[in-house]
Design a protein around this motif. Sequence first.
Motif, PDB file in Angstrom:
ATOM      1  N   GLU A   1       0.903  -1.232   0.080  1.00 16.39           N
ATOM      2  CA  GLU A   1      -0.152   0.208   0.148  1.00 16.39           C
ATOM      3  C   GLU A   1       0.822   1.200   0.086  1.00 16.39           C
ATOM      4  O   GLU A   1       2.234   1.315   0.332  1.00 16.39           O
TER       5      GLU A   1
ATOM      6  N   LEU B   1       0.666   5.031   1.413  1.00 17.45           N
ATOM      7  CA  LEU B   1      -0.086   5.839   2.551  1.00 17.45           C
ATOM      8  C   LEU B   1       0.627   7.097   2.508  1.00 17.45           C
ATOM      9  O   LEU B   1       1.778   7.153   2.829  1.00 17.45           O
TER      10      LEU B   1
ATOM     11  N   CYS C   1      -1.246   8.616  -3.817  1.00 21.00           N
ATOM     12  CA  CYS C   1      -1.313   7.559  -2.754  1.00 21.00           C
ATOM     13  C   CYS C   1      -2.664   6.906  -2.857  1.00 21.00           C
ATOM     14  O   CYS C   1      -3.615   7.390  -3.426  1.00 21.00           O
ATOM     15  N   ASP C   2      -2.512   5.477  -2.440  1.00 21.86           N
ATOM     16  CA  ASP C   2      -3.713   4.673  -2.364  1.00 21.86           C
ATOM     17  C   ASP C   2      -4.540   5.189  -1.250  1.00 21.86           C
ATOM     18  O   ASP C   2      -5.744   5.260  -1.558  1.00 21.86           O
ATOM     19  N   ARG C   3      -3.974   5.708  -0.201  1.00 20.16           N
ATOM     20  CA  ARG C   3      -4.854   6.147   0.988  1.00 20.16           C
ATOM     21  C   ARG C   3      -4.140   7.257   1.535  1.00 20.16           C
ATOM     22  O   ARG C   3      -2.885   7.497   1.708  1.00 20.16           O
TER      23      ARG C   3
ATOM     24  N   ALA D   1      -9.914   9.736   0.905  1.00 19.56           N
ATOM     25  CA  ALA D   1      -9.128   8.966   0.270  1.00 19.56           C
ATOM     26  C   ALA D   1      -8.582   9.441  -1.047  1.00 19.56           C
ATOM     27  O   ALA D   1      -9.222  10.484  -1.622  1.00 19.56           O
TER      28      ALA D   1
ATOM     29  N   ASN E   1     -10.732  12.024   7.370  1.00 19.30           N
ATOM     30  CA  ASN E   1      -9.872  11.324   6.312  1.00 19.30           C
ATOM     31  C   ASN E   1     -10.285  11.208   5.211  1.00 19.30           C
ATOM     32  O   ASN E   1     -11.511  11.391   4.783  1.00 19.30           O
TER      33      ASN E   1
ATOM     34  N   VAL F   1      -4.064   9.819   5.127  1.00 14.25           N
ATOM     35  CA  VAL F   1      -4.524  10.006   6.571  1.00 14.25           C
ATOM     36  C   VAL F   1      -4.279  11.519   6.946  1.00 14.25           C
ATOM     37  O   VAL F   1      -2.948  11.682   6.823  1.00 14.25           O
TER      38      VAL F   1
END
Length: 229
Positions: A36, A38, A210-212, A227, A225, A214
Amino acid sequence: MTSPVLSLNEVSLALKGNAGVVEILHGIDLQVAAQETLGLIGPSGSGKSSLLMLMGGLERATSGSVQALGHDLSAMNEDALARFRRHHMGVVFQSFHLIPTMTALENVATPLELAGDRDAFDRAAEELCAVGLEDRLDHYPAQMSGGEQQRVALARAAAPRPDILLADEPTGNLDGANGAAIMDLLFGLRDRHGATLVLVTHAPELAARCDRVVRLADGRISPMNEAAQ
């Protein structure tokens, strides 16, 4: 279900300063999956870099647990942490942290030599070529631009083929063109080696890849948050 590569449970961090104890992070719960990407975002002072340092075992949590690849980092002494990072983690700092008395090739080869790699210099040369520095192998940091120094730092982090790649504001000290080139290289290294990538950034264009994402605020993960699109 596959176990997370990084797992933080109820993690808090407090540091002693001149004015007393400063609470940096509060009750962080966060898991990062294998391969991933992040992004950690938020205002200055929100705890992003401190969280990244905890993930890399470069800072110790005051409470809670930090696990990487199933290993409890808080249970390791400094020597064990150094060995673990050497074999499993690559770290890229905003300020490069290159050794000024070593050439680009020597800077990249050093962690490989410490890990006992007999092909350290061949591997180092391969990584420097991969980031476009085949003509800079024998140059010292002072002889290179900021963008070139960051490429050396990326090559050094990627050369041991880490499972986890941590980057703290990797484009923060670079101009737009160099920053864009470093972004491409960073994600290219992730794709080439299949590493899990966690990065701290203020750059929206980098977070968007980024995939995710935060967001941190006041040492806590924000409930808002977002996405990556």
